[in-house]
Write an enzyme that holds these catalytic residues in place. Structure first.
Site, mmCIF file in Angstrom:
data_model
loop_
_atom_site.group_PDB
_atom_site.id
_atom_site.type_symbol
_atom_site.label_atom_id
_atom_site.label_comp_id
_atom_site.label_asym_id
_atom_site.label_seq_id
_atom_site.Cartn_x
_atom_site.Cartn_y
_atom_site.Cartn_z
ATOM 1 N N TYR A 137 -11.111 -34.539 -24.530
ATOM 2 C CA TYR A 137 -10.140 -33.604 -25.113
ATOM 3 C C TYR A 137 -10.873 -32.454 -25.797
ATOM 4 O O TYR A 137 -10.620 -31.273 -25.522
ATOM 5 C CB TYR A 137 -9.241 -34.332 -26.107
ATOM 6 C CG TYR A 137 -8.482 -33.393 -27.011
ATOM 7 C CD1 TYR A 137 -7.467 -32.594 -26.505
ATOM 8 C CD2 TYR A 137 -8.783 -33.298 -28.371
ATOM 9 C CE1 TYR A 137 -6.770 -31.712 -27.330
ATOM 10 C CE2 TYR A 137 -8.098 -32.425 -29.192
ATOM 11 C CZ TYR A 137 -7.091 -31.643 -28.678
ATOM 12 O OH TYR A 137 -6.416 -30.776 -29.488
ATOM 13 N N LYS A 161 -11.339 -28.260 -24.800
ATOM 14 C CA LYS A 161 -11.098 -27.123 -25.700
ATOM 15 C C LYS A 161 -12.330 -26.223 -25.785
ATOM 16 O O LYS A 161 -12.222 -24.988 -25.765
ATOM 17 C CB LYS A 161 -10.733 -27.640 -27.094
ATOM 18 C CG LYS A 161 -9.407 -28.364 -27.174
ATOM 19 C CD LYS A 161 -8.238 -27.429 -26.965
ATOM 20 C CE LYS A 161 -6.913 -28.091 -27.234
ATOM 21 N NZ LYS A 161 -5.753 -27.192 -27.018
ATOM 22 N N SER A 221 -9.370 -26.639 -31.352
ATOM 23 C CA SER A 221 -9.305 -27.851 -32.165
ATOM 24 C C SER A 221 -10.592 -28.065 -32.941
ATOM 25 O O SER A 221 -11.692 -27.774 -32.445
ATOM 26 C CB SER A 221 -9.048 -29.068 -31.269
ATOM 27 O OG SER A 221 -9.181 -30.275 -31.989
#
Length: 334
Positions: free
Chosen positions: A148, A152, A124
């Site tokens: 989040y 990643k 991402s």
């Protein structure tokens, strides 16, 4: 090629499955259905003319994944499974580390045990944090501001370390910007369970009357209209980027990272107006406070993907909006 597609019933996974199978490959879908629907399997089959294999379960379960790899003689893995809400990750970071990082760890252990050498990972642009310069290229410093994004980045680092230890392994980390849109058939699209976390599915639900209005988080950013600016990419362009990454791994080992975006940013209000033009519907919205973990502006430098993967996004903002509305219109009649 037989490809294991984790998160295969999800928004991006279903479109990747269509692209793979349309090109003559076999897609084996694994999904725990926590934020997706098994009906996707039949819809993918309707689009491509044959059904993908499907297994319900968690990718972190090593024995489960090893059995699938052996049964289907898997050649490569595309890893898409994971939680993806920035806001939720700020509130529940341990859940994100458990699901995203530990899930990837189990998958990688299964791959190593079964001597699978190639993986494409769904990363991402969130890992760049608040951009220090625009457009953002792959060399941009990493400054993660939520769990989040950190999950990643942890997985990217795991893959980098594994590639160092196993020179035969090939790993491509695809740093997505903001996927929107749907397949041109209208059969598959962004259909999350519960309240959508992303802009476009919320917009279409407001447009069709399922929700009263859209909350626009932040109207005081240093952008032309005060709302956040993002690089929105059509999900089919994104899916084709995965195919390009697999082709790249056929002749390149080691660790690699590429941005997937269009190289242009649109504000939230620009997206709303574009959708209204394509759908003929009004999207009521209200301006509310900024959301923790968001940044003002982010869009990609995509030169590396263009030159190394021979890939480029080709679909327009109008394509993104019209296909989203077609999907929602078909969904509403089911």
């Amino acid at each position: 090629m037989n490809v294991l597609l984790t998160g295969g019933c999800g928004y991006i996974g279903s479109h990747v499955a269509v692209v793979l199978m349309s090109a003559g490959h076999e897609a084996v879908l694994v999904d725990n259905l926590s934020n997706s629907h098994q009906t996707i399997v039949d819809k993918v089959a309707e689009i491509v003319g044959r059904s993908p294999a499907f297994y319900q379960g968690d990718v972190g379960e090593v024995a489960f994944v090893r059995n699938i790899i052996r049964r289907h003689r898997i050649d490569a893995v595309i890893h898409l499974a994971g939680f993806k809400s920035v806001g939720e990750s700020v509130q529940q970071p341990l859940m994100y580390y458990q699901n995203n990082v530990c899930g990837a760890l189990g998958l990688l252990q299964a791959m190593e045990a079964e001597s699978i050498s190639n993986i494409v990972f769904s990363s991402s642009a969130t890992i760049y944090g608040d951009p220090q310069y625009l457009p953002v290229n792959e060399a941009h410093p990493k400054h993660v501001i939520n769990a989040y994004g950190r999950s990643k980045l942890h997985i990217e680092d795991m893959l980098r370390d594994i590639c160092i230890s196993r020179p035969s392994l090939g790993a491509v980390c695809l740093r997505y910007f903001n996927p929107v849109g749907a397949h041109q058939s209208g059969l598959i699209g962004d259909h999350p369970r519960g309240i959508p976390n992303n802009l476009m599915p919320y917009v279409v639900q407001v447009a069709c009357g399922e929700r009263e209005f859209l909350n626009v988080f932040g109207a005081d950013y240093p952008t032309p209209d005060g709302t956040g600016v993002r690089d929105y990419i059509h999900v089919m362009d994104l899916a084709e980027g995965h195919m390009a990454a697999l082709k790249y791994l056929s002749s390149n080992s080691g660790w690699h990272a590429f941005n997937l975006g269009t190289g242009r940013g649109y504000s939230v209000l620009e997206m709303i107006r574009a959708f209204e033009r394509q759908s003929g519907r009004t999207v009521p919205y209200r301006l509310v406070a900024r959301r923790e973990g968001d940044v003002a502006c982010s869009y990609a430098d995509v030169q590396a993907a263009t030159f190394e993967l021979n890939w480029k996004a080709t679909r327009s903002l109008e394509d993104m909006c019209s296909s989203s509305w077609l999907f929602q219109s078909r969904l509403s009649t089911e």
